[in-house]
Design a protein around this motif. Structure first.
Motif, PDB file in Angstrom:
ATOM      1  N   ILE A  29       0.844  -1.198   0.000  1.00 22.97           N
ATOM      2  CA  ILE A  29       0.000   0.000   0.000  1.00 22.97           C
ATOM      3  C   ILE A  29       0.879   1.247   0.000  1.00 22.97           C
ATOM      4  O   ILE A  29       0.611   2.224  -0.710  1.00 22.97           O
ATOM      5  CB  ILE A  29      -0.960   0.013   1.216  1.00 22.97           C
ATOM      6  N   ASP A  30       1.953   1.224   0.785  1.00 14.93           N
ATOM      7  CA  ASP A  30       2.881   2.352   0.840  1.00 14.93           C
ATOM      8  C   ASP A  30       3.470   2.623  -0.545  1.00 14.93           C
ATOM      9  O   ASP A  30       3.558   3.772  -0.983  1.00 14.93           O
ATOM     10  CB  ASP A  30       3.990   2.054   1.856  1.00 14.93           C
ATOM     11  N   ALA A  31       3.848   1.556  -1.243  1.00 14.58           N
ATOM     12  CA  ALA A  31       4.404   1.712  -2.596  1.00 14.58           C
ATOM     13  C   ALA A  31       3.364   2.303  -3.539  1.00 14.58           C
ATOM     14  O   ALA A  31       3.674   3.200  -4.331  1.00 14.58           O
ATOM     15  CB  ALA A  31       4.908   0.371  -3.116  1.00 14.58           C
ATOM     16  N   VAL A  32       2.130   1.842  -3.448  1.00 20.19           N
ATOM     17  CA  VAL A  32       1.064   2.376  -4.307  1.00 20.19           C
ATOM     18  C   VAL A  32       0.843   3.851  -4.008  1.00 20.19           C
ATOM     19  O   VAL A  32       0.692   4.670  -4.927  1.00 20.19           O
ATOM     20  CB  VAL A  32      -0.246   1.568  -4.132  1.00 20.19           C
ATOM     21  N   GLN A  33       0.832   4.203  -2.721  1.00 18.24           N
ATOM     22  CA  GLN A  33       0.627   5.617  -2.358  1.00 18.24           C
ATOM     23  C   GLN A  33       1.720   6.501  -2.933  1.00 18.24           C
ATOM     24  O   GLN A  33       1.438   7.533  -3.544  1.00 18.24           O
ATOM     25  CB  GLN A  33       0.597   5.763  -0.831  1.00 18.24           C
ATOM     26  N   TRP A  34       2.994   6.108  -2.717  1.00 19.31           N
ATOM     27  CA  TRP A  34       4.119   6.966  -3.092  1.00 19.31           C
ATOM     28  C   TRP A  34       4.485   6.881  -4.567  1.00 19.31           C
ATOM     29  O   TRP A  34       5.024   7.838  -5.121  1.00 19.31           O
ATOM     30  CB  TRP A  34       5.332   6.658  -2.225  1.00 19.31           C
ATOM     31  N   GLU A  67       3.914  19.088   1.173  1.00 22.77           N
ATOM     32  CA  GLU A  67       4.516  17.897   1.780  1.00 22.77           C
ATOM     33  C   GLU A  67       3.424  16.850   1.888  1.00 22.77           C
ATOM     34  O   GLU A  67       2.411  17.070   2.553  1.00 22.77           O
ATOM     35  CB  GLU A  67       5.060  18.233   3.168  1.00 22.77           C
ATOM     36  N   TRP A  68       3.611  15.723   1.221  1.00 21.80           N
ATOM     37  CA  TRP A  68       2.620  14.667   1.246  1.00 21.80           C
ATOM     38  C   TRP A  68       2.847  13.781   2.457  1.00 21.80           C
ATOM     39  O   TRP A  68       3.970  13.409   2.764  1.00 21.80           O
ATOM     40  CB  TRP A  68       2.697  13.833  -0.034  1.00 21.80           C
ATOM     41  N   SER A  69       1.770  13.453   3.139  1.00 23.90           N
ATOM     42  CA  SER A  69       1.850  12.613   4.323  1.00 23.90           C
ATOM     43  C   SER A  69       0.622  11.708   4.375  1.00 23.90           C
ATOM     44  O   SER A  69      -0.411  12.084   4.934  1.00 23.90           O
ATOM     45  CB  SER A  69       1.937  13.490   5.579  1.00 23.90           C
ATOM     46  N   PRO A  70       0.718  10.522   3.770  1.00 22.74           N
ATOM     47  CA  PRO A  70      -0.432   9.609   3.787  1.00 22.74           C
ATOM     48  C   PRO A  70      -0.809   9.227   5.213  1.00 22.74           C
ATOM     49  O   PRO A  70       0.037   9.260   6.118  1.00 22.74           O
ATOM     50  CB  PRO A  70       0.063   8.383   3.027  1.00 22.74           C
ATOM     51  N   ALA A  97      12.103  13.153  13.692  1.00 21.05           N
ATOM     52  CA  ALA A  97      11.254  13.698  12.624  1.00 21.05           C
ATOM     53  C   ALA A  97      10.752  12.587  11.704  1.00 21.05           C
ATOM     54  O   ALA A  97       9.590  12.605  11.279  1.00 21.05           O
ATOM     55  CB  ALA A  97      12.019  14.752  11.833  1.00 21.05           C
ATOM     56  N   GLU A  98      11.600  11.608  11.384  1.00 18.28           N
ATOM     57  CA  GLU A  98      11.173  10.497  10.530  1.00 18.28           C
ATOM     58  C   GLU A  98      10.080   9.672  11.198  1.00 18.28           C
ATOM     59  O   GLU A  98       9.096   9.287  10.560  1.00 18.28           O
ATOM     60  CB  GLU A  98      12.354   9.574  10.218  1.00 18.28           C
ATOM     61  N   ARG A 105       2.019  12.646  10.646  1.00 24.38           N
ATOM     62  CA  ARG A 105       1.940  14.004  11.181  1.00 24.38           C
ATOM     63  C   ARG A 105       3.133  14.821  10.727  1.00 24.38           C
ATOM     64  O   ARG A 105       4.154  14.277  10.325  1.00 24.38           O
ATOM     65  CB  ARG A 105       1.888  13.955  12.715  1.00 24.38           C
ATOM     66  N   ASN A 106       3.003  16.131  10.828  1.00 25.50           N
ATOM     67  CA  ASN A 106       4.067  17.053  10.454  1.00 25.50           C
ATOM     68  C   ASN A 106       5.030  17.184  11.629  1.00 25.50           C
ATOM     69  O   ASN A 106       4.625  17.654  12.701  1.00 25.50           O
ATOM     70  CB  ASN A 106       3.465  18.407  10.087  1.00 25.50           C
ATOM     71  N   PRO A 107       6.303  16.800  11.459  1.00 24.53           N
ATOM     72  CA  PRO A 107       7.255  16.860  12.575  1.00 24.53           C
ATOM     73  C   PRO A 107       7.391  18.259  13.188  1.00 24.53           C
ATOM     74  O   PRO A 107       7.450  18.386  14.414  1.00 24.53           O
ATOM     75  CB  PRO A 107       8.574  16.399  11.956  1.00 24.53           C
ATOM     76  N   ASP A 108       7.441  19.308  12.364  1.00 21.90           N
ATOM     77  CA  ASP A 108       7.577  20.661  12.909  1.00 21.90           C
ATOM     78  C   ASP A 108       6.381  21.034  13.773  1.00 21.90           C
ATOM     79  O   ASP A 108       6.529  21.631  14.844  1.00 21.90           O
ATOM     80  CB  ASP A 108       7.749  21.681  11.780  1.00 21.90           C
ATOM     81  N   ALA A 109       5.177  20.663  13.334  1.00 23.13           N
ATOM     82  CA  ALA A 109       3.969  20.969  14.105  1.00 23.13           C
ATOM     83  C   ALA A 109       3.950  20.187  15.418  1.00 23.13           C
ATOM     84  O   ALA A 109       3.593  20.737  16.467  1.00 23.13           O
ATOM     85  CB  ALA A 109       2.723  20.655  13.281  1.00 23.13           C
TER      86      ALA A 109
END
Length: 167
Positions: A29-34, A67-70, A97-98, A105-109
């Motif tokens: 699924i991750d591969a399909v998303q990205w 920034e895409w974040s599934p 952050a990773e 989620r957004n690491p900075d946020a």
């Protein structure tokens, strides 16, 4: 898609086999998303949207970074996953952050939210059992480090000799 997910029939699986099947399915699924969904659908729609907003005079440039974040998958065993993340961070094989980004989620946020929460707790004089700055993993109070604690006065510490007596 694994049979067990498609049908909901878990009668012939154990914990290890379902976890292994889920890991592989999630990898796919991750591969399909990205490799498909984000570059072939999300990116063109984003480009169309920003170009339309720019043409309407709503934004100064059509080149708006994104920034895409599934969305994250729910953990089968959250405690094991959390410990694996902790070990990865501590061993230097992943950054905080990773790990946060993998949670969708957004690491900075998230870090800004943690800093704001810590500031509120400090202002109120509260120490929670979940604060690694103040409490160990077992719930004991952290010992203060005089080098990093400007409030600690060595003259108040009976274990420290008087500065005038040191040569």
């Amino acid at each position: 898609m694994p049979y067990e997910l498609l049908t909901g029939d878990l009668s012939q699986v154990n914990y290890s086999s379902i976890r292994a099947g889920l890991v592989e399915f999630r990898r796919q699924i991750d591969a399909v998303q990205w490799q498909l969904f984000i570059p072939m659908f999300c990116a063109p729609v984003w480009r169309w949207f920003t170009e339309a907003a720019w043409a309407a005079g709503q934004i100064p440039t059509p080149d708006v970074p994104v920034e895409w974040s599934p969305p994250k998958f729910e953990a089968v065993d959250p405690q094991k996953d959390a410990m694996a993340n902790l070990l990865s961070i501590r061993s230097g094989t992943m950054t905080l952050a990773e790990v946060i980004a993998r949670q969708g989620r957004n690491p900075d946020a998230v870090l800004a939210e943690i800093a704001a929460t810590n500031a509120k707790l400090d202002a109120l004089g509260l120490v929670l059992d979940s604060d690694p700055r103040r409490v160990t993993k077992t719930g004991s109070a952290q010992t203060s480090d005089p080098a990093s604690d400007p409030a600690a006065d060595p003259e108040d510490d009976p274990a420290q000799p008087d500065a005038a007596q040191q040569d």
